[in-house]
Design a protein around this motif. Structure first.
Motif, PDB file in Angstrom:
ATOM      1  N   UNK A  70      12.561   4.378 -18.158  1.00 51.62           N
ATOM      2  CA  UNK A  70      11.455   3.578 -17.617  1.00 51.62           C
ATOM      3  C   UNK A  70      12.060   2.526 -16.713  1.00 51.62           C
ATOM      4  N   UNK A  71      11.209   1.864 -15.928  1.00 55.00           N
ATOM      5  CA  UNK A  71      11.689   0.780 -15.086  1.00 55.00           C
ATOM      6  C   UNK A  71      12.332   1.277 -13.807  1.00 55.00           C
ATOM      7  N   UNK A  72      13.069   0.388 -13.107  1.00 47.43           N
ATOM      8  CA  UNK A  72      13.544   0.694 -11.758  1.00 47.43           C
ATOM      9  C   UNK A  72      14.610   1.774 -11.695  1.00 47.43           C
ATOM     10  N   UNK A 117      11.725   4.409  -4.801  1.00 47.09           N
ATOM     11  CA  UNK A 117      11.737   5.724  -5.419  1.00 47.09           C
ATOM     12  C   UNK A 117      10.312   6.261  -5.443  1.00 47.09           C
ATOM     13  N   UNK A 118      10.154   7.451  -6.039  1.00 42.45           N
ATOM     14  CA  UNK A 118       8.851   8.100  -6.166  1.00 42.45           C
ATOM     15  C   UNK A 118       8.175   8.177  -4.797  1.00 42.45           C
ATOM     16  N   UNK A 119       6.909   7.793  -4.704  1.00 43.22           N
ATOM     17  CA  UNK A 119       6.175   7.892  -3.444  1.00 43.22           C
ATOM     18  C   UNK A 119       6.593   6.837  -2.416  1.00 43.22           C
ATOM     19  N   UNK A 156      -3.177  -4.684  -2.894  1.00 47.17           N
ATOM     20  CA  UNK A 156      -1.939  -3.917  -3.025  1.00 47.17           C
ATOM     21  C   UNK A 156      -1.891  -3.195  -4.358  1.00 47.17           C
ATOM     22  N   UNK A 157      -2.347  -3.862  -5.419  1.00 46.63           N
ATOM     23  CA  UNK A 157      -2.367  -3.233  -6.734  1.00 46.63           C
ATOM     24  C   UNK A 157      -3.237  -1.975  -6.717  1.00 46.63           C
ATOM     25  N   UNK A 158      -4.410  -2.079  -6.109  1.00 42.98           N
ATOM     26  CA  UNK A 158      -5.317  -0.927  -6.042  1.00 42.98           C
ATOM     27  C   UNK A 158      -4.670   0.235  -5.291  1.00 42.98           C
ATOM     28  N   UNK A 159      -3.941  -0.093  -4.215  1.00 42.30           N
ATOM     29  CA  UNK A 159      -3.276   0.947  -3.440  1.00 42.30           C
ATOM     30  C   UNK A 159      -2.109   1.570  -4.194  1.00 42.30           C
ATOM     31  N   UNK A 160      -1.418   0.769  -5.007  1.00 43.86           N
ATOM     32  CA  UNK A 160      -0.225   1.246  -5.694  1.00 43.86           C
ATOM     33  C   UNK A 160      -0.511   1.856  -7.058  1.00 43.86           C
ATOM     34  N   UNK A 161      -1.559   1.386  -7.725  1.00 44.52           N
ATOM     35  CA  UNK A 161      -1.847   1.807  -9.097  1.00 44.52           C
ATOM     36  C   UNK A 161      -3.289   2.282  -9.220  1.00 44.52           C
ATOM     37  N   UNK A 162      -3.631   3.429  -8.631  1.00 49.50           N
ATOM     38  CA  UNK A 162      -5.016   3.910  -8.697  1.00 49.50           C
ATOM     39  C   UNK A 162      -5.467   4.115 -10.126  1.00 49.50           C
ATOM     40  N   UNK A 174      -0.910   8.018 -15.705  1.00 52.58           N
ATOM     41  CA  UNK A 174      -1.217   7.357 -14.450  1.00 52.58           C
ATOM     42  C   UNK A 174      -0.117   7.656 -13.428  1.00 52.58           C
ATOM     43  N   UNK A 175      -0.391   7.380 -12.173  1.00 55.13           N
ATOM     44  CA  UNK A 175       0.539   7.737 -11.095  1.00 55.13           C
ATOM     45  C   UNK A 175       0.746   6.557 -10.151  1.00 55.13           C
ATOM     46  N   UNK A 176       1.323   5.485 -10.668  1.00 52.86           N
ATOM     47  CA  UNK A 176       1.659   4.355  -9.814  1.00 52.86           C
ATOM     48  C   UNK A 176       2.703   4.811  -8.801  1.00 52.86           C
ATOM     49  N   UNK A 177       2.527   4.438  -7.559  1.00 46.45           N
ATOM     50  CA  UNK A 177       3.284   5.047  -6.462  1.00 46.45           C
ATOM     51  C   UNK A 177       4.766   4.691  -6.476  1.00 46.45           C
ATOM     52  N   UNK A 178       5.144   3.606  -7.140  1.00 49.18           N
ATOM     53  CA  UNK A 178       6.539   3.146  -7.157  1.00 49.18           C
ATOM     54  C   UNK A 178       7.312   3.660  -8.365  1.00 49.18           C
ATOM     55  N   UNK A 179       6.693   4.487  -9.202  1.00 48.96           N
ATOM     56  CA  UNK A 179       7.235   4.805 -10.527  1.00 48.96           C
ATOM     57  C   UNK A 179       7.557   6.288 -10.676  1.00 48.96           C
ATOM     58  N   UNK A 180       8.733   6.580 -11.231  1.00 46.63           N
ATOM     59  CA  UNK A 180       9.164   7.960 -11.482  1.00 46.63           C
ATOM     60  C   UNK A 180       8.728   8.501 -12.836  1.00 46.63           C
TER      61      UNK A 180
END
Length: 324
Positions: free
Chosen positions: A35-37, A272-274, A206-212, A108-114
């Motif tokens: 988890x994490x970066x 990373x990720x998206x 930004x949160x809405x865009x990153x964490x739908x 969930x599919x937060x865009x910054x997360x693997x």
């Protein structure tokens, strides 16, 4: 090394985020994240200079070179400058803590997360307890984080069971999960000492865009309730630096959290990720925001050096005023 020298060095290191290691074997110093970066990466290590610490991911090539001289002694080189230090032994994930990911997968599919693509298996209560037992005596705290296996509510219920199971170790327990309105009270009753509920982005848009599918406003309300239950300075929230926010927007977010008694943890983006096409914030911006955070915390009477668990107690991935 004095504090200003360290702040300058750490900002430069976090702006790069990686290190190439040569010399003696380092296996005993390497930790791998679910988890994490650093989730899904090759692993990372903790470079320490006195009371200062930074976490760097391993890479085949990097502007940061670390030569292991043996027995943990190292020489770090960046931009032609050399710094001596040591590699710290991680307990679980980081030094002096059992930092455990309960569920290394997420719906969930937060865009910054693997984490959603890793599809790891949830740890059983027995597995988690055994992990803590394996490092007991080498830790000052237990920290728990988690994805979401089935639902936010089900994950909360399982995390509460984990906390209740681990209180027998008599060390502070910190918890970072996606919360419901009931989460702070339930974790407090189970025996948690601190909580970290992550806003992740500096602005609602930004949160809405990153964490739908998730709610910025709900987390803000839950953080305020958490401060009422756990006390000022024992509630934290990660904010990623580099998602597209302006300096003014980040500063406004910092001010708002500090005024509520929440300690912001400003995490430089790991692309990373998206967000693999994004770039990490540069050293100048990392230090600028660190200095602003330092002043905002002081103005609100918050001292991260009093934190017992999780990222503010580790300070490997972030610049933490009062500990740096």
């Amino acid at each position: 090394m004095d504090l200003n020298q360290w702040v300058d060095l750490k900002a430069r290191l976090l702006a790069i985020g990686t290190a190439q290691v040569t010399g003696e074997p380092i296996d005993e110093y390497v930790t791998r994240s679910t988890a994490g970066p650093g989730a899904g990466g090759r692993g990372s290590l903790f470079f320490s200079n006195g009371s200062h610490r930074v976490r760097l991911s391993l890479a085949d090539a990097s502007p940061v070179q670390i030569k292991h001289l043996g027995e943990g002694r190292v020489e770090l080189t960046i931009d032609g400058e050399k710094f001596s230090g040591v590699l710290e032994h991680p307990a679980l994930h980081c030094p002096r803590q059992a930092y455990i990911t309960i569920t290394p997968s997420c719906i969930f599919s937060c865009r910054y997360c693997n984490v959603p693509v890793l599809k790891g298996s949830r740890k059983t209560l027995e597995e988690i307890e055994s992990l803590v037992e394996s490092v007991y005596g080498k830790i000052d705290a237990i920290s728990l984080t988690s994805g979401v296996l089935e639902s936010i509510e089900e994950e909360e219920a399982y995390a509460v069971k984990v906390v209740s199971r681990l209180t027998r170790f008599n060390v502070p327990i910190g918890v970072s999960i996606y919360p419901t309105l009931q989460t702070p009270a339930r974790l407090k009753q189970a025996g948690a000492a601190e909580v970290k509920f992550n806003l992740e982005a500096a602005t609602p848009d930004l949160f809405t865009a990153m964490c739908p599918g998730l709610s910025f406003g709900s987390i803000r309300d839950i953080l305020r309730e958490s401060v009422r239950l756990f006390g000022r300075g024992h509630v934290f929230s990660n904010i990623i630096l580099g998602l597209g926010e302006s300096d003014a927007e980040m500063q406004d977010c910092i001010d708002s959290l500090c005024q509520d008694g929440v300690i912001p943890v400003i995490r430089p983006l790991n692309p990373i990720a998206e967000l693999s096409e994004f770039t990490r914030p540069d050293a100048a911006r990392i230090e600028l925001i660190f200095r602003y955070l330092e002043a905002a915390l002081k103005k609100s009477g918050l001292d991260p050096s009093m934190a017992l668990t999780m990222c503010p107690a580790c300070m490997g991935c972030d610049m933490i005023p009062g500990r740096e």
